[in-house]
Write a protein that holds these residues in place. Structure first.
Motif, PDB file in Angstrom:
ATOM      1  N   MET A 180       8.324   7.297 -22.275  1.00  0.00           N
ATOM      2  CA  MET A 180       8.798   8.027 -21.108  1.00  0.00           C
ATOM      3  C   MET A 180       9.007   7.113 -19.909  1.00  0.00           C
ATOM      4  N   GLY A 225      14.747  18.437 -18.981  1.00  0.00           N
ATOM      5  CA  GLY A 225      13.811  18.736 -20.053  1.00  0.00           C
ATOM      6  C   GLY A 225      14.365  19.730 -21.053  1.00  0.00           C
ATOM      7  N   LEU A 269      12.875  11.358 -19.513  1.00  0.00           N
ATOM      8  CA  LEU A 269      12.829  12.358 -18.456  1.00  0.00           C
ATOM      9  C   LEU A 269      12.867  11.737 -17.076  1.00  0.00           C
ATOM     10  N   THR A 281       8.082  23.758 -20.629  1.00  0.00           N
ATOM     11  CA  THR A 281       9.541  23.639 -20.689  1.00  0.00           C
ATOM     12  C   THR A 281      10.129  24.643 -21.667  1.00  0.00           C
ATOM     13  N   LEU A 329       2.186  15.633 -21.001  1.00  0.00           N
ATOM     14  CA  LEU A 329       3.481  15.862 -21.634  1.00  0.00           C
ATOM     15  C   LEU A 329       3.424  17.014 -22.630  1.00  0.00           C
ATOM     16  N   THR A 370       3.668  19.928 -20.546  1.00  0.00           N
ATOM     17  CA  THR A 370       5.052  19.992 -20.063  1.00  0.00           C
ATOM     18  C   THR A 370       5.984  20.513 -21.147  1.00  0.00           C
ATOM     19  N   LEU A 371       5.753  20.090 -22.387  1.00  0.00           N
ATOM     20  CA  LEU A 371       6.572  20.555 -23.496  1.00  0.00           C
ATOM     21  C   LEU A 371       6.452  22.070 -23.640  1.00  0.00           C
ATOM     22  N   LEU A 378      11.140  14.459 -24.696  1.00  0.00           N
ATOM     23  CA  LEU A 378       9.867  15.179 -24.743  1.00  0.00           C
ATOM     24  C   LEU A 378       9.263  15.141 -26.138  1.00  0.00           C
TER      25      LEU A 378
END
Length: 594
Positions: free
Chosen positions: A351, A327, A156, A391, A384, A387-388, A341
């Motif tokens: 990452m 992403g 990313l 996303t 993360l 974030t996953l 991810l």
């Protein structure tokens, strides 16, 4: 083309899905992709569904040679005015004019010569205008050579820096040893502006294109062991005599038609309100792939409850080796989520490897002393995972903005991106509570703006065409960071009841249609009549002016550390000694992708 179409119709009958007698069999087949109740709503918005453009696709994909060959037939009805010329957009050619080549073109069976005024654009001027009520049928041979992509997409952080832009598609048209992404390989008719000219194609930043709703029948052949993922209802897979396998899909009223091919993938499925949700992922990433399915179904359930039903019977989430810091990517009925991810939530070091000096990182960890356990890298796994989920929610929200509510992704990216981003934030609030949403607002929207400003970037107008941004970092900070917070400010002004009433009205009003930059603001004004002028002032302030520092605060290290995962550890910039702070500030450019 006809043999493939006949095969599709045969499979339809074998599956017990006979074509309806009152509409053409091809259209009936495509409509299997729409929920029964949504067919009526689509017809109300678009007119008779048998009059929509139709694409018939027959492709053979050879992952070993990275080639795709076949034919595509496009049928367009002259509905309101005669057709004088027909355009086709091929987005992969934005990065190389010969990636996809059209040849042996025929118009209504007669050979023709196609012009190519731009690398991504083909055109045919009709000798005589096609009168209203008659259809133009363009049949072309397609040959595509797919460039090699970086396995895993490069992480990313790749391409997230603040440098000048270079053409990129985030791996949308690329190939690795176990994945071929053929986004854009199907030539499609672009929307036309008021002067009859096609909307602009890809600019090297942001999304690639968006089209008017159309029906698609596709037959795609791949070697044994490979699987095809595409938008639409899967109509079956048939082994060929040479050992290959032919996959068929039928899609109805979709604005794009992505084609992806994978090897060694597994699938998990679930159902949400009549929608079959599929999560496709590399078999080694099963645990994460199943969590992605959970996040996708959860987001879809929340959005259907508040924004209205998704019109499609099938929705797919596909792990893909995206590049350039992406992403995920969105298409009607299908989204992709970056391999980086999937791997990063398991091993955060993946990452930053290749982007950060790991020895320097160790120095920071040591300088933090007893606080080292709460340092940014130690918290990145949790960051993360958030974030996953965020996303996935963002890409699911794109099913509404701009999958259902269409907008120009090149000239007005703030329209759909800001709403998809804010809808993802709303999902976090609905699912995890207001405290979690406020934390995510700072982490996913405010912090990227601060990161950009700390890296030397200047605040500027967010409402610009994609080609007007200097790089991905500026685009992300202004379009994904600052612009969505217009909706947060609007919500504070009108209150929750009016805001959510206006949001639902916006989706209902422009469902299957094209929207405008001011349209959502106008729907909010209808729901809160006394605030029309104030809402417009907010839109101008957040989208057209450079007031980010006033509205979001001056950039600071604490904000950036929140983004990197340290915020939840209790560690802040004031707690760092001089050496640790200096080392962390030296490390930030690498973490920001510079």
């Amino acid at each position: 083309m006809r043999p493939a179409l006949l095969s599709l119709l045969s499979w339809c009958l074998l599956l017990g899905q006979p074509a309806r007698a009152d509409i053409p069999p091809e259209v009936a087949l495509s409509l299997q992709h729409l929920k029964p109740a949504e067919r009526e709503r689509a017809a109300k918005a678009l007119g008779p569904l048998e009059e929509l453009p139709r694409y018939r696709v027959q492709l053979d994909v050879n992952p070993e040679t990275r080639e795709a060959t076949g034919r595509v037939q496009v049928e367009v009805l002259a509905r309101e005015q005669p057709i004088k010329e027909l355009y086709l957009r091929l987005t992969p050619n934005a990065l190389g004019g010969k990636r996809v080549v059209l040849s042996d073109a025929r118009m209504n069976t007669a050979p023709i010569v196609l012009e190519q005024p731009e690398p991504t654009l083909y055109r045919h001027r009709l000798a005589e205008p096609m009168p209203v009520g008659m259809a133009v049928v363009l049949d072309v041979a397609v040959r595509a050579v797919v460039p090699r992509g970086e396995k895993g997409g490069g992480g990313l952080l790749a391409g997230a820096g603040g440098g000048k832009k270079g053409p990129g598609d985030h791996g949308a048209f690329s190939s690795t040893e176990d994945f071929v992404s053929l986004v854009g390989v199907v030539p499609q008719v672009p929307p036309l502006d008021d002067k009859g000219q096609p909307w602009a194609g890809p600019q090297g930043i942001g999304d690639l294109a968006l089209y008017a709703p159309a029906h698609v029948l596709a037959s795609i052949t791949v070697p044994s062991g490979w699987v095809v993922h595409a938008t639409g209802a899967a109509m079956g897979e048939v082994p060929e005599r040479d050992g290959r396998v032919r996959y068929a899909f039928a899609a109805g009223a979709v604005r794009d038609f992505p084609i992806l091919v994978s090897k060694g993938y597994a699938v998990s499925t679930a159902t949400v309100n009549g929608v079959t949700v599929e999560s496709h992922y590399a078999a080694r990433n099963q645990d994460v792939g199943e969590r992605v399915l959970k996040y996708a179904t959860s987001a879809l359930a929340e959005f259907e409850k508040r924004l209205g039903p998704l019109p499609y019977t099938h929705f797919r989430v596909v792990e893909a080796p995206l590049s350039g810091g992406a992403g995920g990517m969105e298409f009607p009925g299908l989204i992709t989520v970056a391999t980086s991810l999937y791997r990063g939530v398991v091993d955060p070091l993946e990452m930053v490897a290749g982007h950060v000096d790991l020895e320097q990182l160790k120095e920071v960890m040591e300088a933090l002393g007893p606080l080292g356990a709460g340092a940014p890298m130690a918290q990145m796994g949790e960051t993360l995972e958030r974030t996953l989920e965020f996303t996935v929610a963002h890409e699911v929200a794109h099913q509404y903005f701009a999958g259902l509510v269409g907008s120009d992704p090149i000239n007005a990216p703030v329209v759909d991106e800001s709403l998809a981003q804010y809808a993802a934030l709303l999902y976090i609030e609905w699912k995890h509570g207001k405290k979690a949403a406020e934390s995510m607002r700072k982490e996913a929207l405010v912090a990227p703006y601060h990161m950009y400003r700390m890296s030397g970037g200047e605040d500027a107008r967010a409402d610009r065409p994609t080609g007007a941004f200097d790089g991905e970092m500026e685009y992300g900070a202004l379009v994904y960071g600052k612009a969505p917070l217009l909706h947060h400010a609007s919500r504070k002004l009108v209150g929750d009841a009016a805001f959510f009433q206006g949001l639902r009205s916006y989706v209902d009003t422009y469902r299957f249609k094209w929207t405008c930059k001011e349209c959502f603001t106008k729907e909010l004004a209808k729901a809160s009549p006394g605030n029309g002028k104030a809402l417009e002032r907010l839109r101008v302030r957040w989208w057209q002016e450079a007031r980010g520092d006033d509205d979001l605060g001056l950039p600071n290290l604490d904000s950036v550390m929140d983004r990197l995962g340290a915020g939840n550890s209790g560690l802040d910039a004031e707690a760092l000694d001089a050496q640790a702070k200096e080392l962390l500030e030296q490390l930030l450019p690498s973490l920001l992708g510079q």
